[in-house]
Write an enzyme that holds these catalytic residues in place. Structure first.
Site, PDB file in Angstrom:
ATOM      1  N   GLU A 111      -1.812   7.595  -5.575  1.00 43.86           N
ATOM      2  CA  GLU A 111      -2.269   6.799  -6.721  1.00 43.86           C
ATOM      3  C   GLU A 111      -3.779   6.842  -6.942  1.00 43.86           C
ATOM      4  O   GLU A 111      -4.260   6.511  -8.017  1.00 43.86           O
ATOM      5  CB  GLU A 111      -1.837   5.342  -6.553  1.00 43.86           C
ATOM      6  CG  GLU A 111      -2.612   4.606  -5.473  1.00 43.86           C
ATOM      7  CD  GLU A 111      -2.258   3.119  -5.375  1.00 43.86           C
ATOM      8  OE1 GLU A 111      -1.130   2.748  -5.698  1.00 43.86           O
ATOM      9  OE2 GLU A 111      -3.119   2.342  -4.955  1.00 43.86           O
ATOM     10  N   HIS A 157      -0.561  -0.276  -9.738  1.00 40.58           N
ATOM     11  CA  HIS A 157      -1.334  -1.253  -8.971  1.00 40.58           C
ATOM     12  C   HIS A 157      -1.743  -2.459  -9.831  1.00 40.58           C
ATOM     13  O   HIS A 157      -2.924  -2.817  -9.896  1.00 40.58           O
ATOM     14  CB  HIS A 157      -2.573  -0.570  -8.366  1.00 40.58           C
ATOM     15  CG  HIS A 157      -2.912  -1.161  -7.028  1.00 40.58           C
ATOM     16  ND1 HIS A 157      -3.058  -0.419  -5.886  1.00 40.58           N
ATOM     17  CD2 HIS A 157      -3.122  -2.443  -6.644  1.00 40.58           C
ATOM     18  CE1 HIS A 157      -3.351  -1.202  -4.873  1.00 40.58           C
ATOM     19  NE2 HIS A 157      -3.383  -2.436  -5.313  1.00 40.58           N
ATOM     20  N   ARG A 217       0.865  -1.193   0.000  1.00 41.37           N
ATOM     21  CA  ARG A 217       0.000   0.000   0.000  1.00 41.37           C
ATOM     22  C   ARG A 217       0.896   1.235   0.000  1.00 41.37           C
ATOM     23  O   ARG A 217       1.916   1.263   0.707  1.00 41.37           O
ATOM     24  CB  ARG A 217      -0.907   0.041   1.241  1.00 41.37           C
ATOM     25  CG  ARG A 217      -2.096  -0.886   1.197  1.00 41.37           C
ATOM     26  CD  ARG A 217      -3.121  -0.469   0.128  1.00 41.37           C
ATOM     27  NE  ARG A 217      -4.241  -1.392   0.061  1.00 41.37           N
ATOM     28  CZ  ARG A 217      -4.329  -2.445  -0.750  1.00 41.37           C
ATOM     29  NH1 ARG A 217      -3.363  -2.720  -1.598  1.00 41.37           N
ATOM     30  NH2 ARG A 217      -5.402  -3.217  -0.734  1.00 41.37           N
TER      31      ARG A 217
END
Ligand code: NAD
Length: 329
Positions: free
Chosen positions: A263, A295, A234
Protein backbone atom coordinates in the site's frame (compact mmCIF):
# COMPACT_ATOMS: atom_id res chain seq x y z
CA UNK A 1 8.31 25.28 18.72
CA UNK A 2 8.61 25.12 14.94
CA UNK A 3 7.15 21.98 13.39
CA UNK A 4 7.52 20.91 9.76
CA UNK A 5 4.41 18.97 8.75
CA UNK A 6 5.07 16.43 5.98
CA UNK A 7 2.65 14.91 3.48
CA UNK A 8 -0.04 17.52 4.13
CA UNK A 9 -3.53 16.82 2.87
CA UNK A 10 -6.24 19.51 3.02
CA UNK A 11 -8.07 17.71 5.86
CA UNK A 12 -4.82 17.51 7.93
CA UNK A 13 -4.20 21.22 7.55
CA UNK A 14 -7.82 22.04 8.44
CA UNK A 15 -7.84 19.98 11.64
CA UNK A 16 -4.38 21.12 12.80
CA UNK A 17 -5.08 24.79 12.07
CA UNK A 18 -8.27 24.54 14.11
CA UNK A 19 -6.38 22.91 17.00
CA UNK A 20 -3.51 25.46 16.86
CA UNK A 21 -5.71 28.17 18.38
CA UNK A 22 -5.24 26.60 21.83
CA UNK A 23 -1.50 25.92 21.39
CA UNK A 24 -0.03 29.43 20.90
CA UNK A 25 3.58 28.22 21.33
CA UNK A 26 3.34 25.98 18.25
CA UNK A 27 4.10 27.12 14.73
CA UNK A 28 3.48 24.68 11.89
CA UNK A 29 4.64 24.85 8.29
CA UNK A 30 2.67 22.49 6.06
CA UNK A 31 4.37 20.88 3.05
CA UNK A 32 3.21 18.31 0.51
CA UNK A 33 6.24 15.96 0.25
CA UNK A 34 6.33 12.98 2.53
CA UNK A 35 9.20 12.42 4.97
CA UNK A 36 12.03 10.20 3.73
CA UNK A 37 15.79 10.47 3.27
CA UNK A 38 15.30 12.72 0.18
CA UNK A 39 13.10 15.26 1.97
CA UNK A 40 14.49 15.15 5.52
CA UNK A 41 16.87 18.07 4.81
CA UNK A 42 13.84 20.38 4.37
CA UNK A 43 13.54 20.28 8.16
CA UNK A 44 16.57 22.52 8.64
CA UNK A 45 15.69 25.15 11.24
CA UNK A 46 12.70 23.19 12.63
CA UNK A 47 12.58 21.69 16.13
CA UNK A 48 10.24 18.88 15.18
CA UNK A 49 8.76 17.09 12.22
CA UNK A 50 5.27 15.69 11.98
CA UNK A 51 5.07 12.41 10.05
CA UNK A 52 2.48 9.78 9.22
CA UNK A 53 2.08 6.04 8.87
CA UNK A 54 3.44 6.06 5.29
CA UNK A 55 6.51 8.22 6.03
CA UNK A 56 9.87 6.50 5.80
CA UNK A 57 11.59 7.31 9.09
CA UNK A 58 14.54 4.94 8.68
CA UNK A 59 18.08 5.41 9.96
CA UNK A 60 19.21 7.56 7.01
CA UNK A 61 16.18 9.87 7.36
CA UNK A 62 16.83 10.18 11.10
CA UNK A 63 20.53 10.85 10.55
CA UNK A 64 19.67 13.82 8.28
CA UNK A 65 17.01 15.10 10.69
CA UNK A 66 19.62 14.95 13.45
CA UNK A 67 22.15 16.89 11.35
CA UNK A 68 19.50 19.56 10.68
CA UNK A 69 18.83 19.98 14.41
CA UNK A 70 15.48 18.18 14.69
CA UNK A 71 14.90 16.79 18.18
CA UNK A 72 11.42 15.35 17.95
CA UNK A 73 9.43 13.19 15.54
CA UNK A 74 5.71 13.66 16.09
CA UNK A 75 3.82 10.74 14.56
CA UNK A 76 0.21 11.65 13.87
CA UNK A 77 -0.78 7.97 14.02
CA UNK A 78 -0.83 5.07 16.47
CA UNK A 79 1.59 2.65 14.78
CA UNK A 80 5.34 3.32 14.62
CA UNK A 81 6.69 0.34 12.67
CA UNK A 82 7.92 2.78 9.98
CA UNK A 83 10.41 4.36 12.43
CA UNK A 84 13.86 2.94 13.18
CA UNK A 85 13.53 3.28 16.95
CA UNK A 86 17.08 2.11 17.68
CA UNK A 87 18.53 4.73 15.35
CA UNK A 88 16.34 7.44 16.94
CA UNK A 89 17.52 6.40 20.39
CA UNK A 90 21.18 6.50 19.34
CA UNK A 91 20.77 9.96 17.80
CA UNK A 92 18.87 11.33 20.82
CA UNK A 93 15.74 12.05 18.79
CA UNK A 94 12.52 11.56 20.75
CA UNK A 95 9.55 9.94 18.99
CA UNK A 96 5.94 10.42 20.07
CA UNK A 97 2.76 8.90 18.70
CA UNK A 98 -1.00 9.23 19.15
CA UNK A 99 -2.22 5.95 20.58
CA UNK A 100 -5.94 5.31 20.61
CA UNK A 101 -7.17 8.60 19.15
CA UNK A 102 -10.48 7.00 18.26
CA UNK A 103 -10.47 3.22 18.48
CA UNK A 104 -14.13 3.13 17.45
CA UNK A 105 -13.30 4.83 14.13
CA UNK A 106 -11.12 1.87 13.08
CA UNK A 107 -13.30 -0.80 14.68
CA UNK A 108 -16.42 0.54 12.96
CA UNK A 109 -14.58 0.46 9.63
CA UNK A 110 -13.49 -3.13 10.31
CA UNK A 111 -17.14 -4.10 10.80
CA UNK A 112 -18.10 -2.11 7.69
CA UNK A 113 -15.57 -4.16 5.67
CA UNK A 114 -16.84 -7.40 7.19
CA UNK A 115 -20.44 -6.55 6.29
CA UNK A 116 -19.58 -5.18 2.85
CA UNK A 117 -17.65 -8.30 1.87
CA UNK A 118 -20.25 -10.65 3.40
CA UNK A 119 -23.20 -9.01 1.60
CA UNK A 120 -21.15 -7.95 -1.48
CA UNK A 121 -22.30 -4.34 -1.08
CA UNK A 122 -19.76 -3.07 -3.64
CA UNK A 123 -21.24 -5.47 -6.19
CA UNK A 124 -24.84 -4.65 -5.24
CA UNK A 125 -24.14 -0.93 -5.61
CA UNK A 126 -22.81 -1.39 -9.14
CA UNK A 127 -25.51 -3.87 -10.18
CA UNK A 128 -28.37 -1.53 -9.24
CA UNK A 129 -26.68 1.39 -11.03
CA UNK A 130 -26.75 -0.79 -14.16
CA UNK A 131 -30.47 -1.55 -13.70
CA UNK A 132 -29.56 -5.12 -12.72
CA UNK A 133 -31.92 -5.84 -9.85
CA UNK A 134 -31.17 -9.56 -9.64
CA UNK A 135 -29.71 -11.01 -6.46
CA UNK A 136 -27.27 -13.49 -7.99
CA UNK A 137 -23.85 -13.33 -6.39
CA UNK A 138 -25.06 -11.37 -3.36
CA UNK A 139 -25.85 -14.14 -0.86
CA UNK A 140 -24.22 -13.69 2.54
CA UNK A 141 -24.69 -15.21 5.98
CA UNK A 142 -26.07 -13.87 9.28
CA UNK A 143 -23.48 -12.63 11.76
CA UNK A 144 -26.02 -13.15 14.55
CA UNK A 145 -25.00 -16.19 16.66
CA UNK A 146 -21.83 -16.75 14.62
CA UNK A 147 -18.34 -16.58 16.13
CA UNK A 148 -16.10 -13.52 15.82
CA UNK A 149 -12.38 -14.11 16.45
CA UNK A 150 -10.49 -10.96 17.35
CA UNK A 151 -6.68 -11.06 17.21
CA UNK A 152 -5.27 -8.32 19.43
CA UNK A 153 -7.60 -6.87 22.06
CA UNK A 154 -6.02 -3.50 22.79
CA UNK A 155 -8.01 -0.33 22.22
CA UNK A 156 -9.26 -1.06 18.68
CA UNK A 157 -9.63 -4.83 19.14
CA UNK A 158 -11.67 -4.27 22.32
CA UNK A 159 -13.92 -1.81 20.45
CA UNK A 160 -14.38 -4.46 17.73
CA UNK A 161 -15.23 -7.06 20.40
CA UNK A 162 -17.95 -4.72 21.72
CA UNK A 163 -19.36 -4.19 18.20
CA UNK A 164 -19.43 -7.94 17.47
CA UNK A 165 -21.05 -8.58 20.85
CA UNK A 166 -23.69 -6.00 19.90
CA UNK A 167 -24.38 -7.98 16.72
CA UNK A 168 -25.22 -11.00 18.89
CA UNK A 169 -22.04 -12.85 17.97
CA UNK A 170 -20.04 -15.13 20.24
CA UNK A 171 -16.74 -13.30 20.68
CA UNK A 172 -13.47 -15.17 21.13
CA UNK A 173 -10.05 -13.52 21.19
CA UNK A 174 -6.34 -14.13 21.10
CA UNK A 175 -3.78 -11.73 22.59
CA UNK A 176 -0.50 -12.05 24.45
CA UNK A 177 -2.17 -10.02 27.25
CA UNK A 178 -5.81 -10.32 28.27
CA UNK A 179 -7.91 -7.14 28.46
CA UNK A 180 -9.86 -7.18 31.73
CA UNK A 181 -12.44 -4.65 30.47
CA UNK A 182 -13.99 -7.11 27.98
CA UNK A 183 -13.63 -10.38 29.86
CA UNK A 184 -17.28 -10.59 30.85
CA UNK A 185 -18.28 -11.28 27.24
CA UNK A 186 -15.05 -12.38 25.51
CA UNK A 187 -13.48 -15.83 25.77
CA UNK A 188 -9.69 -15.84 25.36
CA UNK A 189 -8.45 -18.85 23.39
CA UNK A 190 -5.24 -19.99 21.68
CA UNK A 191 -4.51 -18.70 18.18
CA UNK A 192 -5.13 -22.14 16.67
CA UNK A 193 -8.45 -22.39 18.48
CA UNK A 194 -9.47 -18.95 17.24
CA UNK A 195 -8.52 -19.79 13.65
CA UNK A 196 -10.51 -23.02 13.61
CA UNK A 197 -13.64 -21.69 15.37
CA UNK A 198 -14.21 -18.23 13.89
CA UNK A 199 -16.66 -17.23 11.16
CA UNK A 200 -15.20 -13.72 11.17
CA UNK A 201 -11.54 -13.04 11.94
CA UNK A 202 -10.43 -9.45 12.47
CA UNK A 203 -6.81 -8.43 13.00
CA UNK A 204 -5.99 -5.72 15.56
CA UNK A 205 -2.46 -6.43 16.76
CA UNK A 206 0.57 -4.29 15.86
CA UNK A 207 3.10 -5.21 13.20
CA UNK A 208 6.23 -6.60 14.85
CA UNK A 209 8.73 -9.29 13.97
CA UNK A 210 6.58 -11.78 15.88
CA UNK A 211 3.35 -10.82 14.07
CA UNK A 212 4.65 -10.31 10.52
CA UNK A 213 2.89 -12.74 8.15
CA UNK A 214 0.95 -14.29 11.04
CA UNK A 215 -1.73 -14.92 8.42
CA UNK A 216 0.04 -17.26 6.00
CA UNK A 217 -0.87 -20.43 4.16
CA UNK A 218 -0.44 -22.56 7.31
CA UNK A 219 -2.71 -20.36 9.44
CA UNK A 220 -5.14 -19.95 6.54
CA UNK A 221 -5.43 -23.74 6.24
CA UNK A 222 -6.44 -23.87 9.94
CA UNK A 223 -9.38 -21.48 9.33
CA UNK A 224 -12.97 -22.63 8.80
CA UNK A 225 -14.09 -22.79 5.19
CA UNK A 226 -16.26 -19.78 4.42
CA UNK A 227 -14.59 -17.49 6.96
CA UNK A 228 -14.45 -13.71 6.56
CA UNK A 229 -11.03 -12.13 7.14
CA UNK A 230 -10.64 -8.43 7.89
CA UNK A 231 -7.39 -6.53 8.28
CA UNK A 232 -7.46 -2.90 9.40
CA UNK A 233 -4.20 -3.14 11.31
CA UNK A 234 -1.05 -3.39 9.16
CA UNK A 235 -0.64 -4.94 5.72
CA UNK A 236 2.31 -7.17 6.53
CA UNK A 237 0.35 -9.11 9.15
CA UNK A 238 -0.96 -10.98 6.12
CA UNK A 239 1.30 -12.68 3.57
CA UNK A 240 -0.49 -11.51 0.45
CA UNK A 241 0.63 -14.28 -1.90
CA UNK A 242 -0.67 -16.83 0.62
CA UNK A 243 -3.91 -14.90 0.99
CA UNK A 244 -4.37 -15.08 -2.78
CA UNK A 245 -3.69 -18.82 -2.64
CA UNK A 246 -6.29 -19.13 0.14
CA UNK A 247 -8.85 -17.16 -1.89
CA UNK A 248 -8.19 -19.48 -4.86
CA UNK A 249 -8.74 -22.47 -2.51
CA UNK A 250 -12.24 -20.98 -1.80
CA UNK A 251 -11.33 -20.64 1.88
CA UNK A 252 -12.95 -17.22 2.32
CA UNK A 253 -16.55 -16.05 2.09
CA UNK A 254 -15.13 -12.55 2.12
CA UNK A 255 -11.95 -10.59 2.64
CA UNK A 256 -11.90 -6.94 3.70
CA UNK A 257 -8.60 -5.10 3.69
CA UNK A 258 -8.00 -1.52 4.76
CA UNK A 259 -4.26 -2.23 4.72
CA UNK A 260 -2.15 -4.50 2.52
CA UNK A 261 1.51 -5.13 1.91
CA UNK A 262 2.13 -2.95 -1.13
CA UNK A 263 0.00 0.00 0.00
CA UNK A 264 2.92 2.36 0.65
CA UNK A 265 2.90 4.02 -2.80
CA UNK A 266 -0.88 4.05 -2.99
CA UNK A 267 -1.94 5.40 0.39
CA UNK A 268 -3.90 8.64 -0.06
CA UNK A 269 -2.73 9.10 -3.69
CA UNK A 270 -4.89 9.33 -6.78
CA UNK A 271 -3.25 6.88 -9.19
CA UNK A 272 -6.30 6.41 -11.38
CA UNK A 273 -4.42 7.41 -14.56
CA UNK A 274 -1.54 5.02 -13.96
CA UNK A 275 -0.98 1.50 -15.17
CA UNK A 276 0.06 -0.36 -12.04
CA UNK A 277 2.55 -2.96 -13.17
CA UNK A 278 3.11 -6.05 -11.04
CA UNK A 279 0.28 -4.92 -8.77
CA UNK A 280 -0.83 -7.37 -6.08
CA UNK A 281 -3.66 -4.97 -5.34
CA UNK A 282 -5.14 -5.46 -8.81
CA UNK A 283 -4.82 -9.23 -8.40
CA UNK A 284 -6.68 -9.03 -5.08
CA UNK A 285 -9.36 -6.85 -6.62
CA UNK A 286 -9.96 -9.37 -9.38
CA UNK A 287 -11.75 -11.61 -6.86
CA UNK A 288 -15.49 -11.03 -6.34
CA UNK A 289 -15.30 -11.59 -2.57
CA UNK A 290 -12.57 -9.04 -1.79
CA UNK A 291 -13.01 -5.38 -0.85
CA UNK A 292 -10.02 -3.11 -0.41
CA UNK A 293 -10.03 0.40 1.04
CA UNK A 294 -7.02 2.67 1.29
CA UNK A 295 -6.11 2.98 4.96
CA UNK A 296 -9.20 4.99 5.82
CA UNK A 297 -10.05 3.26 9.10
CA UNK A 298 -8.94 6.28 11.13
CA UNK A 299 -10.67 8.79 8.87
CA UNK A 300 -13.53 10.27 10.88
CA UNK A 301 -14.07 13.84 12.06
CA UNK A 302 -13.71 12.76 15.68
CA UNK A 303 -10.44 10.95 15.03
CA UNK A 304 -8.87 13.83 13.08
CA UNK A 305 -9.69 16.30 15.87
CA UNK A 306 -8.26 13.94 18.47
CA UNK A 307 -5.09 13.37 16.39
CA UNK A 308 -4.46 17.11 16.02
CA UNK A 309 -5.10 17.84 19.72
CA UNK A 310 -2.94 14.98 20.98
CA UNK A 311 -0.06 15.70 18.57
CA UNK A 312 0.08 19.33 19.67
CA UNK A 313 -0.23 18.33 23.33
CA UNK A 314 2.66 15.89 22.77
CA UNK A 315 4.79 18.71 21.37
CA UNK A 316 3.81 20.99 24.27
CA UNK A 317 4.75 18.34 26.86
CA UNK A 318 8.06 17.67 25.11
CA UNK A 319 8.83 21.39 25.30
CA UNK A 320 7.92 21.74 28.98
CA UNK A 321 9.28 18.34 30.07
CA UNK A 322 5.86 17.39 31.43
CA UNK A 323 5.11 13.71 31.88
CA UNK A 324 3.52 12.14 28.83
CA UNK A 325 2.78 8.49 28.05
CA UNK A 326 2.99 8.89 24.27
CA UNK A 327 6.78 8.67 23.98
CA UNK A 328 7.89 5.73 21.85
CA UNK A 329 11.53 6.70 22.26
P1 NAD B 1 -3.07 -1.37 21.14
O1 NAD B 1 -1.62 -1.24 21.46
O2 NAD B 1 -4.08 -0.73 22.04
O3 NAD B 1 -3.44 -2.92 21.00
C1 NAD B 1 -2.64 -3.85 20.36
C2 NAD B 1 -2.91 -5.20 21.00
O4 NAD B 1 -2.20 -6.18 20.27
C3 NAD B 1 -2.42 -5.28 22.46
O5 NAD B 1 -3.46 -5.75 23.29
C4 NAD B 1 -1.27 -6.25 22.39
O6 NAD B 1 -1.11 -7.03 23.56
C5 NAD B 1 -1.69 -7.11 21.21
N1 NAD B 1 -0.62 -7.92 20.68
C6 NAD B 1 0.72 -7.67 20.65
N2 NAD B 1 1.39 -8.70 20.12
C7 NAD B 1 0.45 -9.63 19.79
C8 NAD B 1 0.52 -10.93 19.21
N3 NAD B 1 1.68 -11.46 18.84
N4 NAD B 1 -0.63 -11.60 19.02
C9 NAD B 1 -1.83 -11.05 19.38
N5 NAD B 1 -1.95 -9.85 19.95
C10 NAD B 1 -0.82 -9.15 20.15
O7 NAD B 1 -3.22 -0.83 19.65
P2 NAD B 1 -4.54 -0.29 18.93
O8 NAD B 1 -4.69 1.16 19.18
O9 NAD B 1 -5.67 -1.19 19.27
O10 NAD B 1 -4.11 -0.44 17.40
C11 NAD B 1 -3.93 -1.72 16.81
C12 NAD B 1 -3.30 -1.55 15.45
O11 NAD B 1 -4.25 -0.92 14.56
C13 NAD B 1 -2.10 -0.59 15.42
O12 NAD B 1 -0.90 -1.29 15.71
C14 NAD B 1 -2.10 -0.08 14.03
O13 NAD B 1 -1.24 -0.91 13.26
C15 NAD B 1 -3.54 -0.29 13.54
N6 NAD B 1 -4.24 0.97 13.19
C16 NAD B 1 -4.82 1.07 11.96
C17 NAD B 1 -5.51 2.23 11.61
C18 NAD B 1 -6.19 2.38 10.27
O14 NAD B 1 -6.52 3.52 9.88
N7 NAD B 1 -6.45 1.31 9.54
C19 NAD B 1 -5.57 3.29 12.52
C20 NAD B 1 -4.98 3.13 13.78
C21 NAD B 1 -4.31 1.98 14.10
Amino acid sequence: MKILFYDTKNYDQESFEKALSVFPDMKIEFIKPNLDSMTAALAKGFDAVCAFVNSSVDSSTLEILHQKGVKLVLLRCAGYNNVDLDAAKKLGIRVMCVPGYSPEAVAEHAMALALASNRRLYKAYNKVRENDFSLSGLMGFNFYQKTAGIIGTGKIGAAMCRICHGFGMKVIAYDVYENASIKDFVEYVSLDDLLSRSDLISLHCPLMESTQHMINIDTIRKMKDGVILVNTSRGALVKTDDLIEGIRMHKFAGVGLDVYEEEKNNVFEDRSDEILEHSITSRLLSFPNVIVTSHQGFFTREALHAIADTTLQNATDFLSGAENRNYVV
